[in-house]
Motif scaffolding. Structure first.
Motif, mmCIF file in Angstrom:
data_model
loop_
_atom_site.group_PDB
_atom_site.id
_atom_site.type_symbol
_atom_site.label_atom_id
_atom_site.label_comp_id
_atom_site.label_asym_id
_atom_site.label_seq_id
_atom_site.Cartn_x
_atom_site.Cartn_y
_atom_site.Cartn_z
ATOM 1 N N GLY A 3 0.794 -1.233 0.000
ATOM 2 C CA GLY A 3 0.000 0.000 0.000
ATOM 3 C C GLY A 3 0.812 1.261 0.000
ATOM 4 N N GLN A 4 2.140 1.147 0.127
ATOM 5 C CA GLN A 4 2.947 2.370 0.153
ATOM 6 C C GLN A 4 3.637 2.641 -1.168
ATOM 7 N N SER A 5 3.372 1.798 -2.140
ATOM 8 C CA SER A 5 4.139 1.920 -3.372
ATOM 9 C C SER A 5 3.793 3.165 -4.182
ATOM 10 N N SER A 6 2.534 3.615 -4.090
ATOM 11 C CA SER A 6 2.197 4.755 -4.940
ATOM 12 C C SER A 6 1.654 5.938 -4.147
ATOM 13 N N GLN A 7 1.616 5.799 -2.790
ATOM 14 C CA GLN A 7 1.057 6.885 -2.004
ATOM 15 C C GLN A 7 2.106 7.944 -1.699
ATOM 16 N N CYS B 272 3.668 -11.657 -2.299
ATOM 17 C CA CYS B 272 4.377 -11.741 -1.012
ATOM 18 C C CYS B 272 3.907 -10.629 -0.069
ATOM 19 N N GLN B 273 3.692 -9.428 -0.628
ATOM 20 C CA GLN B 273 3.228 -8.304 0.194
ATOM 21 C C GLN B 273 1.857 -8.613 0.792
ATOM 22 N N GLU B 274 0.998 -9.222 -0.010
ATOM 23 C CA GLU B 274 -0.355 -9.536 0.470
ATOM 24 C C GLU B 274 -0.319 -10.539 1.625
ATOM 25 N N ILE B 275 0.688 -11.416 1.607
ATOM 26 C CA ILE B 275 0.831 -12.387 2.700
ATOM 27 C C ILE B 275 1.375 -11.685 3.950
ATOM 28 N N GLY B 276 2.173 -10.647 3.741
ATOM 29 C CA GLY B 276 2.723 -9.917 4.892
ATOM 30 C C GLY B 276 4.220 -9.685 4.853
#
Lengths: 168, 159
Positions: free
Chosen positions: A51-55, B142-146
């Motif tokens: 969630g921080q990639s484009s904010q 991988c990000q979605e898993i944490g």
């Protein structure tokens, strides 16, 4: 008993070496087969929480974040390297120019004021991964030709969200 | 000459000591050079080369190594254009890899407790010809898993 067993003739007692040599050769063959000649591998660390990639953060940073765009042709080769809106071209020269542009922004390598600067790599879906590594490398720093030491530019690297492939 | 031979009946034994010395030296060399830790690296993955890629000074406490490459023949030609994740002796497409990542997370948490994956570094060994979008898709999974820490591998190139 003891005196009887000892050879009177003075001939030397020979230890059988064959089993030991067999074992040693087997060990040697085992280690030879296990050996893999591999080039040393290095890594580039990236920190990417979801969630921080484009904010963008609400506080304006002292130095703007750096955006690097990599455009590919249909075969996955690099067609254009862009630094912000500027076109740097293709080939090794373009990556050298990218490094120079990053250095211009951060001023001096290792400048503590630029510790929060982040480079966003925005690559086309089809682009071969090797070009991304090249871009990450040239943003991260360079090897000083005199000292052969790493001169670090930017430590924080992130990726822009993936786009759909062009032909989909 | 014939007389001499008939008089000496003992067997001539070759001196084995130098050979044994050499064999022991070779054995020691291979034992020292061998690196069992590299077994997680898959030889089918042709990593990109880079000058700045230096081996890390500190090894991460926990790591998950993901090899992404192509099915190749002996000559190194790609058999398919679909990138494959080589993991635990099996092959997965990136789209099918999600459940295995979930499983890895559960195993890591059962072993090290909750929050273990925050400390785990995902080491991505991707082939230089893999489309970047596919690597990003894997990172996204991988990000979605944490997982939040990633490390991109490249072969160290000498200048």
């Amino acid at each position: 008993m003891g005196s009887k067993r000892r050879p009177d003739s003075g001939g030397k007692v020979e230890i059988p070496m064959a089993p030991m040599i067999d074992i040693v050769f087997q060990l040697l063959i085992f280690f030879m087969l296990q050996l893999k000649i591999m080039a040393p591998e290095g890594n580039f660390d990236i920190n990417m929480p979801l969630g921080q990639s484009s904010q963008q953060s609400s506080d304006a940073p002292l130095v703007p974040d750096i955006k690097v765009k990599l455009i590919s042709d249909a075969n996955g080769n690099l067609a254009q390297l862009k630094f912000g809106e500027r076109n740097l071209g293709v080939g090794d020269g373009a990556f050298e120019a990218l490094g120079a542009e990053v250095l211009k922004i951060i001023g001096t390598p290792g400048n503590p004021a630029t510790k929060d600067i982040e480079v966003e790599i925005d690559a086309d879906y089809e682009l071969h991964y090797e070009y991304v590594i090249k871009a990450v490398s040239h943003c991260t720093g360079k090897i000083d030709p005199q000292t052969k030491q790493l001169v670090r530019y930017v430590e924080k690297i992130k990726f822009a969200p993936p786009r759909l492939p062009k032909n989909s | 000459m014939a007389k001499r031979r008939s008089n000496h009946t003992s067997v001539i034994e070759p001196d084995m000591t130098p050979m044994i010395d050499i064999v022991f030296q070779l054995l020691t060399f291979f034992m020292v050079v061998i690196n069992f830790e590299n077994t997680k690296a898959d030889e089918r993955v042709k990593l990109p080369k880079d000058l700045l890629a230096k081996p890390p000074e500190v090894k991460p406490a926990e790591e998950l190594v993901l090899n992404v490459g192509f099915d190749r023949d002996f000559a190194g030609r790609k058999l398919s254009d679909e990138p494959i994740v080589f993991y635990a002796g099996d092959k997965f497409t990136i789209n099918n890899f999600g459940p295995l990542l979930e499983q890895e997370k559960r195993l890591a948490e059962a072993k090290g407790g909750k929050g273990t994956i925050d400390e785990t570094t995902v080491i991505l060994r991707a082939d230089s010809e893999v489309p970047t979008g596919k690597v990003q898709e894997l990172i996204r999974k991988c990000q979605e898993i944490g997982y939040t820490k990633f490390s991109l591998k490249a072969i160290s190139e000498e200048n």
